[in-house]
Design an enzyme around this catalytic site. Structure first.
Site, PDB file in Angstrom:
ATOM      1  CB  CYS A  66      -0.904   0.005   1.235  1.00 17.53           C
ATOM      2  SG  CYS A  66      -2.050  -1.403   1.315  1.00 17.53           S
TER       3      CYS A  66
ATOM      4  CG  LEU B 297      -2.684  -3.863  -3.884  1.00 22.92           C
ATOM      5  CD1 LEU B 297      -3.423  -3.605  -5.191  1.00 22.92           C
ATOM      6  CD2 LEU B 297      -1.240  -4.273  -4.182  1.00 22.92           C
TER       7      LEU B 297
ATOM      8  CG  ASN C 182       3.582  -0.648   2.300  1.00 23.60           C
ATOM      9  OD1 ASN C 182       2.985  -1.642   1.919  1.00 23.60           O
ATOM     10  ND2 ASN C 182       4.670  -0.200   1.694  1.00 23.60           N
ATOM     11  N   GLY C 183       2.446  -3.153   4.837  1.00 24.35           N
ATOM     12  CA  GLY C 183       3.191  -4.355   5.208  1.00 24.35           C
ATOM     13  C   GLY C 183       2.344  -5.605   5.219  1.00 24.35           C
TER      14      GLY C 183
ATOM     15  CB  THR D 279      24.176  -2.255 -10.548  1.00 19.26           C
ATOM     16  OG1 THR D 279      25.567  -2.104 -10.770  1.00 19.26           O
ATOM     17  CG2 THR D 279      23.818  -3.721 -10.575  1.00 19.26           C
TER      18      THR D 279
ATOM     19  NE  ARG E 172      24.726  -0.664 -16.789  1.00 19.34           N
ATOM     20  CZ  ARG E 172      26.038  -0.880 -16.786  1.00 19.34           C
ATOM     21  NH1 ARG E 172      26.530  -1.994 -16.261  1.00 19.34           N
ATOM     22  NH2 ARG E 172      26.855   0.007 -17.300  1.00 19.34           N
TER      23      ARG E 172
END
Length: 552
Positions: free
Chosen positions: A2, A50, A75-76, A331, A334
């Site tokens: 969320c 969500l 959020n978890g 990194t 990419r």
């Protein structure tokens, strides 16, 4: 997954929703709520949801009858919510897993709340009666969290920096990633101004968790391979907790293949009402990852999806990825592009919402190729711990942002507390690559079970951003060719003057930094250093520049 956002010490009329909390709406497209609490002058909380567990009663900011003074933003996913209820007699008012945070705080206060949680989280708990705020983040920083502090007692928290950046008003404002494995407690005065009371580390990577574990230590055997299987299987199983469809990223490498195989096996045993979907991505039908993933999917019986992308796709999403990523590491960027494209496909073409990933295995189990060059077992272990402590700035950041950008929730069983603490406390000699094979002990634990094809179980390490393409033209070459005409030579010559912190040395790196600076001005300190292999003279972070690289 969320999006949480809260600001204290700023009057509501100064907050523009479209510039702040609305910037993280992609994290929670199902519902949102913004709330001004009259008990907390100049306090504002917002939640983007969500729905994963308890669609009816899981909305936030969360309040409960047993203690109406508490308000929670989280959020978890907390996998031990039921065990905590059994252990301490908590009477939940919903089936929402994060409610246990409120009960822990009510019973134990700030000291023990975060340490008793088995899961991943970033939360802000407001106690209106005591005028206290408790903020905490999970041990590895799997769930993102940023903290803003400013003059006059300004305090802000948000799942992503983009929800706070517009509130930065001068050099006295500090916006930083909230440190993992840490909690902070603040006091609010009558004007809503926040003062930090204490910051405390509640978890050190490698230590045993403080909570009652899913697999009790008394059930361990003398066989370390059996224990690895038991603990890792439990890590996957507990993450089945969801009311939405579950899928899995599948590159065909050891890590994602092992997660996918166990996920399909456990989902079948749990009689889930759907077939687990697996997802792979590559440039052309014969990219190494697509070929390997195809073989794994056929072996485990998943509903497999393949995404083929082009150089044009890389160019088209490059700036979007940089905006969502909130870091200018070479990194990380990419590897983020194919994952971003794959997440977009999952969101648009399937109904899977909870996505498993093999993230974290390389850090826990010394899986990077350069670990072969570690000067000693002690140095190898120290490097593993360093990588794990920095995961929230690199790999787990990439995994979160690329999936959250498309409203997906990612789950990473290799970063389970019980599994990682058990694995990291094995004899250091065992943790090193053996006979030029990384993650030897992990592979050996699942050998001979037919869980995976043998050649997949023992497949050589391949960097994700390289494996999706080929050695002839890996993704970093495509990016360099795309960026070359966009950055003039004179700009590179001036790079050190403009960016003294982590100075870009190539046009590729400079382009990333320029884009980052336009989105998040003055925040270059979020990147402490570029991700680079150790014990190597490589000048580029790609695994292809390490002498041991064996991919075709």
């Amino acid at each position: 997954m969320c999006g949480i956002w809260a600001v204290f010490g700023i009057s509501p009329e100064k907050i523009r929703h479209h510039e702040t909390s609305a910037k993280i709406s992609h994290r929670g497209p199902d519902a949102w709520r913004i709330e001004y609490d009259n008990r907390l002058k100049n306090g504002c909380l917002c939640f983007h949801r969500l729905s994963i567990v308890d669609e009816l009663c899981g909305m936030q900011p969360m309040k409960r009858i047993f203690n109406p003074h508490l308000t929670l933003l989280c959020n978890g996913e907390l996998y031990n919510c039921e065990r905590l209820s059994e252990e301490f007699g908590f009477k939940y008012e919903s089936h929402c897993d994060v409610e246990c945070i409120m009960h822990l705080y009510d019973k134990f206060g700030a000291d023990r709340t975060a340490s008793m949680l088995d899961g991943v989280f970033g939360f802000c708990l407001v106690d209106a009666k005591k005028r206290r705020i408790l903020i905490a983040r999970d041990a590895y920083g799997v769930r993102p969290l940023f903290r803003l502090t400013g003059p006059g007692g300004v305090l802000g928290i948000c799942s992503e920096a983009k929800g706070l950046i517009h509130l930065v008003d001068g050099p006295e404002y500090k916006l930083d990633p909230f440190p993992p494995g840490t909690f902070e407690e603040y006091e609010l005065d009558l004007e809503g101004r926040a003062t930090l009371i204490r910051q405390q580390k509640y978890y050190t990577i490698g230590d045993k968790p403080a909570y009652r574990m899913a697999v009790l230590e008394k059930d361990y055997s003398d066989d370390i391979y059996a224990n690895i299987r038991t603990v890792f299987t439990a890590a996957v199983k507990k993450r089945l907790m969801a009311d939405r469809r579950i899928g899995c990223l599948l590159s065909g490498g050891l890590d994602s293949s092992l997660v996918a195989a166990l996920l399909v096996k456990l989902a079948n045993e749990a009689n889930l009402p759907y077939k687990v979907q697996t997802f792979s991505i590559g440039m052309g039908d014969e990219s190494p990852d697509l070929v390997a993933a195809r073989k794994v999917a056929a072996h485990i019986g998943s509903e497999h999806h393949e995404v083929v992308f082009s150089e044009k796709d890389v160019e088209d999403v490059l700036k979007d990825v940089l905006y969502h990523l909130e870091i200018a590491d070479i990194t990380t960027l990419r590897a983020s592009i194919p994952m971003f494209l794959l997440a977009r496909y999952i969101k648009e073409k399937t109904d899977s919402t909870v996505i498993f990933s093999g993230e974290g295995a390389d850090e826990v189990a010394q899986g990077y190729i350069y670990f072969r060059d570690a000067p000693s077992e002690e140095e190898g272990h120290k490097e593993s711990l360093r990588l794990l402590n920095e995961l929230y700035l690199y790999d787990v950041l990439r995994t979160d942002r690329t999936t959250a950008a498309h409203s997906l929730e990612v789950r990473v069983p290799f970063l389970d507390h019980q599994f990682s603490s058990y694995y990291l406390n094995l004899p250091k000699k065992l943790l090193q690559p053996q006979d030029n094979v990384e993650k030897y002990v992990l592979r050996k634990a699942f050998d001979g079970l037919d869980l995976l094809p043998k050649d997949i179980l023992w497949r050589h390490k391949e960097a994700f951003s390289d494996g999706v393409a080929s050695k002839k033209k890996p993704i970093f070459k495509i990016l360099q060719e795309t960026i070359e005409p966009l950055v003039p030579n004179e700009a590179l010559a001036e790079a050190e003057k403009r960016f003294p912190q982590c100075t870009p040395k190539t046009k590729e790196a400079l382009f990333y930094r320029q884009e980052f600076d336009s989105n998040y001005p003055g925040q270059g300190h979020w990147l402490p250093h570029f991700w680079m292999p150790r014990w190597s003279d490589a000048t580029d972070p790609s695994a292809q520049f390490i002498s041991h690289y064996a991919a075709e």
